[in-house]
Write a protein that holds these residues in place. Structure first.
Motif, short mmCIF file in Angstrom:
data_model
loop_
_atom_site.label_atom_id
_atom_site.label_comp_id
_atom_site.label_asym_id
_atom_site.label_seq_id
_atom_site.Cartn_x
_atom_site.Cartn_y
_atom_site.Cartn_z
N THR A 11 -105.19 90.18 28.66
CA THR A 11 -106.25 90.96 29.45
C THR A 11 -105.42 92.53 29.24
OG1 THR A 11 -105.11 90.81 31.53
CG2 THR A 11 -107.01 89.33 30.89
N GLY A 12 -106.52 93.53 29.14
CA GLY A 12 -106.09 94.78 28.84
C GLY A 12 -105.73 95.07 27.37
N GLY A 13 -106.22 94.63 26.50
CA GLY A 13 -105.85 94.63 25.26
C GLY A 13 -105.66 96.12 24.44
N CYS A 75 -105.40 96.06 34.40
CA CYS A 75 -105.47 96.36 35.94
C CYS A 75 -104.17 96.99 36.55
CB CYS A 75 -106.00 95.29 36.75
SG CYS A 75 -107.60 94.63 36.13
N SER A 76 -104.00 98.29 36.14
CA SER A 76 -102.56 99.00 36.42
C SER A 76 -102.79 99.82 37.53
CB SER A 76 -102.00 99.43 35.33
OG SER A 76 -103.08 100.73 34.83
N GLU A 77 -102.03 100.96 37.83
CA GLU A 77 -102.19 101.92 38.69
C GLU A 77 -103.25 103.10 38.19
OE1 GLU A 77 -99.01 103.88 40.47
OE2 GLU A 77 -97.65 103.36 38.77
N PRO A 130 -100.71 102.42 47.87
CA PRO A 130 -101.97 101.34 47.72
C PRO A 130 -101.83 100.58 46.61
CG PRO A 130 -102.60 103.81 48.15
CD PRO A 130 -101.17 103.86 48.15
N TYR A 131 -100.89 100.90 45.46
CA TYR A 131 -101.05 100.20 44.26
C TYR A 131 -100.00 99.00 44.55
CZ TYR A 131 -98.70 99.21 39.73
OH TYR A 131 -98.34 98.48 38.40
N GLY A 132 -98.88 99.27 45.21
CA GLY A 132 -97.81 98.24 45.51
C GLY A 132 -98.59 97.07 46.54
N LEU A 156 -90.69 100.62 35.45
CA LEU A 156 -91.05 101.72 34.43
C LEU A 156 -90.93 101.04 33.02
CD1 LEU A 156 -89.58 104.99 35.54
CD2 LEU A 156 -92.02 104.33 35.52
N LEU A 157 -92.17 101.28 32.53
CA LEU A 157 -92.23 101.00 30.77
C LEU A 157 -92.05 102.09 30.21
CD1 LEU A 157 -95.32 98.66 30.56
CD2 LEU A 157 -92.85 98.36 31.63
N TYR A 158 -91.24 102.27 29.14
CA TYR A 158 -90.81 103.39 28.15
C TYR A 158 -91.11 103.14 26.65
CZ TYR A 158 -86.23 101.76 27.78
OH TYR A 158 -85.30 101.15 27.42
N1 LIG Z 1 -96.53 100.96 32.95
C1 LIG Z 1 -95.89 100.77 33.70
O1 LIG Z 1 -94.64 101.71 33.73
C2 LIG Z 1 -95.91 99.58 34.61
C3 LIG Z 1 -94.88 99.40 35.37
C4 LIG Z 1 -94.95 98.24 36.18
C5 LIG Z 1 -95.81 97.27 36.22
N2 LIG Z 1 -97.01 97.29 35.21
C6 LIG Z 1 -98.16 96.57 35.41
O2 LIG Z 1 -97.85 96.16 33.90
C7 LIG Z 1 -99.36 95.91 33.43
C8 LIG Z 1 -99.59 96.85 32.42
O3 LIG Z 1 -99.65 97.98 32.75
P1 LIG Z 1 -99.84 99.23 31.57
O4 LIG Z 1 -99.26 100.45 31.79
O5 LIG Z 1 -99.90 98.69 30.18
O6 LIG Z 1 -101.73 99.54 32.13
P2 LIG Z 1 -102.72 100.39 31.39
O7 LIG Z 1 -102.12 100.92 30.01
O8 LIG Z 1 -103.09 101.18 32.36
O9 LIG Z 1 -103.74 99.36 30.80
C9 LIG Z 1 -104.34 98.53 31.93
C10 LIG Z 1 -105.74 97.95 31.29
O10 LIG Z 1 -106.41 97.47 32.46
C11 LIG Z 1 -107.64 97.75 31.92
N3 LIG Z 1 -108.78 97.55 33.01
C12 LIG Z 1 -108.88 98.23 34.00
N4 LIG Z 1 -109.82 97.85 34.79
C13 LIG Z 1 -110.42 96.62 34.57
C14 LIG Z 1 -111.56 95.87 34.67
N5 LIG Z 1 -112.20 96.11 35.87
N6 LIG Z 1 -111.68 94.69 33.82
C15 LIG Z 1 -111.00 94.57 32.70
N7 LIG Z 1 -110.04 95.50 32.45
C16 LIG Z 1 -109.83 96.50 33.22
C17 LIG Z 1 -108.12 98.58 31.18
O11 LIG Z 1 -108.90 98.52 30.01
P3 LIG Z 1 -109.75 99.76 29.38
O12 LIG Z 1 -108.63 100.88 28.82
O13 LIG Z 1 -110.46 98.98 28.00
O14 LIG Z 1 -110.62 100.17 30.48
C18 LIG Z 1 -106.75 98.95 30.65
O15 LIG Z 1 -106.27 99.23 29.30
C19 LIG Z 1 -100.27 96.19 34.77
O16 LIG Z 1 -100.39 95.00 35.45
C20 LIG Z 1 -99.36 97.00 35.54
O17 LIG Z 1 -99.67 97.12 37.00
C21 LIG Z 1 -96.71 98.65 34.50
#
Ligand SMILES: NC(=O)c1ccc[n+]([C@@H]2O[C@H](COP(=O)([O-])OP(=O)(O)OC[C@H]3O[C@@H](n4cnc5c(N)ncnc54)[C@H](OP(=O)(O)O)[C@@H]3O)[C@@H](O)[C@H]2O)c1
Length: 287
Positions: A11-13, A75-77, A130-132, A156-158
C-alpha cells in the motif's frame, strides 16, 4: 516444477517507502496501491487506485490482487494521511485475518515520548503528538484484529541517491541563505530507505507475529544526520545552517527516540546499515 511466486501487495505504492519496496520486489508478483496519485508505473508492477478508508474498495482490491502478503506502507504523517491511519489499519487487519494474508504494518518510533530511551519492543508507548497517537492506536487495533500481524516500528528515513524531503529543504537553505536550525537534542535511529525496503522484503517471507523495531544501528541527532547528508551530496555547509534545540524552538517533540533493533537484527540476514556503511555501499555501487 517451478515454485509459484509469492503475491505481494504494497500500500502507498507511490509513496517514499512504498515505491522503494516495489522497485526491488522482482522476486514477487507485485502490486501497489495509489490514492491521490492518479497513475504511476514500474516494470512488472500493477497499480490499483484505492482509498484504504473504504471497506468496499479494500474488498474489491483484495479480490482482484489475491495477495499472500501485504506490506502496509500507506498513511504517514503527510497531508491527510493521519486521518486514514486508524481506519486503514483496522480494515486491512480485519481483511488479512479473514483471508489469511500475512500482514506487515509500518509504524513509527513516535509512539514513544522520548524521555526513557533506548526503547525495546517491550517498552510502554506514550505518544505526545497526533501522528504518534494515531499510530499507537493503530498498533493496538491491529494486535486485537490480527494477532499474527507484524508491526514494524521504523525511524527517520533518508535517501542517498536523490535527497529526501527534509534534505531538499536543507540543501535549499544552503542556496538561499535563509536561517535554518538543526536540533542537537533530537535523537533518532535514521535508516537508509533502500536498506529498510530490503529488510522489509525479507520480513515479508516469514511469520513474525508482534512488534519489531527496525531503525538504523546508531542514534544520531538532526544536526549530525544533516551534516552527513550534505557531505554525501557534496554540498558545503553554510553559516546560516546552525545548531538549535527543541527547547528553544518551543515545539513539542519527543527528544530521544533511540530504538534498540537487535531483535530484528538477530531474526533476519539482511544487514542493517549505519549512515557511513550505507554511504560506502552507494559509493562502491557507483564505481
Ligand atoms: N518517512 C519517514 O521518515 C517515516 C518514519 C517512520 C515511520 N514511517 C512510516 O512508514 C510508512 C511509509 O512512510 P512514507 O514516508 O513512505 O510515506 P509517504 O511517502 O507519505 O506515503 C504515504 C502514502 O500513503 C498514501 N495514502 C494516504 N492516505 C491514503 C488513503 N486514505 N488511502 C490509500 N492510500 C493513502 C499516499 O498515497 P498517494 O500519494 O497516492 O495519495 C502516500 O503515497 C508510513 O506508515 C509512515 O508512517 C515513515
Amino acid at each position: 516444477m517451478r515454485a509459484m511466486k509469492t503475491r505481494l501487495l504494497v500500500t502507498g505504492g507511490a509513496g517514499y517507502l512504498g515505491n522503494h519496496l516495489l522497485r526491488r520486489a522482482n522476486q514477487f508478483v507485485a502490486a501497489g496501491t495509489l490514492h491521490a496519485t492518479p497513475s504511476t508505473s514500474l516494470p512488472g508492477v500493477t497499480f490499483h487506485v484505492c482509498n484504504l478508508q473504504n471497506h468496499e474498495a479494500i474488498r474489491i482490491l483484495l479480490d482482484r490482487v489475491q495477495p499472500d502478503v501485504i506490506i502496509h506502507a500507506a498513511c504517514s504523517e503527510q497531508g491527510k494521511g493521519i486521518e486514514a491511519i486508524l481506519p486503514a489499519a483496522g480494515l486491512l487487519a480485519m481483511q488479512s485475518t479473514e483471508r489469511n494474508i500475512r500482514f506487515i504494518h509500518l509504524s513509527t518510533d513516535q509512539v514513544f515520548d522520548g524521555t526513557s530511551a533506548p526503547y525495546t519492543e517491550e517498552s510502554p508507548t506514550n505518544p505526545i503528538n497526533p501522528y504518534g497517537k494515531a499510530k499507537a492506536q493503530a498498533e493496538a487495533l491491529i494486535r486485537t484484529l490480527n494477532p499474527k500481524a507484524t508491526i514494524v516500528r521504523t525511524s527517520l528515513l533518508y535517501d542517498l541517491r536523490t535527497p529526501d524531503r527534509q534534505t531538499t529543504r536543507l540543501i535549499e537553505a544552503t542556496q538561499t541563505g535563509a536561517p535554518y536550525r538543526l536540533f542537537i537534542d533530537e535523537l533518532r535511529c535514521p535508516i537508509w530507505v533502500e536498506n529498510l525496503a530490503e529488510v522489509l522484503l525479507e520480513i515479508s517471507t516469514k511469520d513474525v507475529p508482534g512488534i519489531l523495531h527496525l531503525g538504523g544501528p546508531e542514534s544520531l541527532n538532526r544536526w549530525d544526520l544533516g551534516m552527513g547528508l550534505l557531505q554525501h551530496f557534496l554540498i558545503a555547509q553554510t553559516s546560516n545552517i546552525q545548531q538549535g534545540t527543541i527547547e528553544e524552538s518551543g515545539l513539542v517533540r519527543p527528544k530521544n527516540l533511540t530504538m534498540n533493533s537487535s531483535r530484528t537484527k538477530h531474526l533476519f540476514h539482511t544487514p542493517i546499515l549505519s549512515l557511513s556503511e550505507a554511504r560506502e555501499k552507494v559509493h562502491n555501487l557507483k564505481i
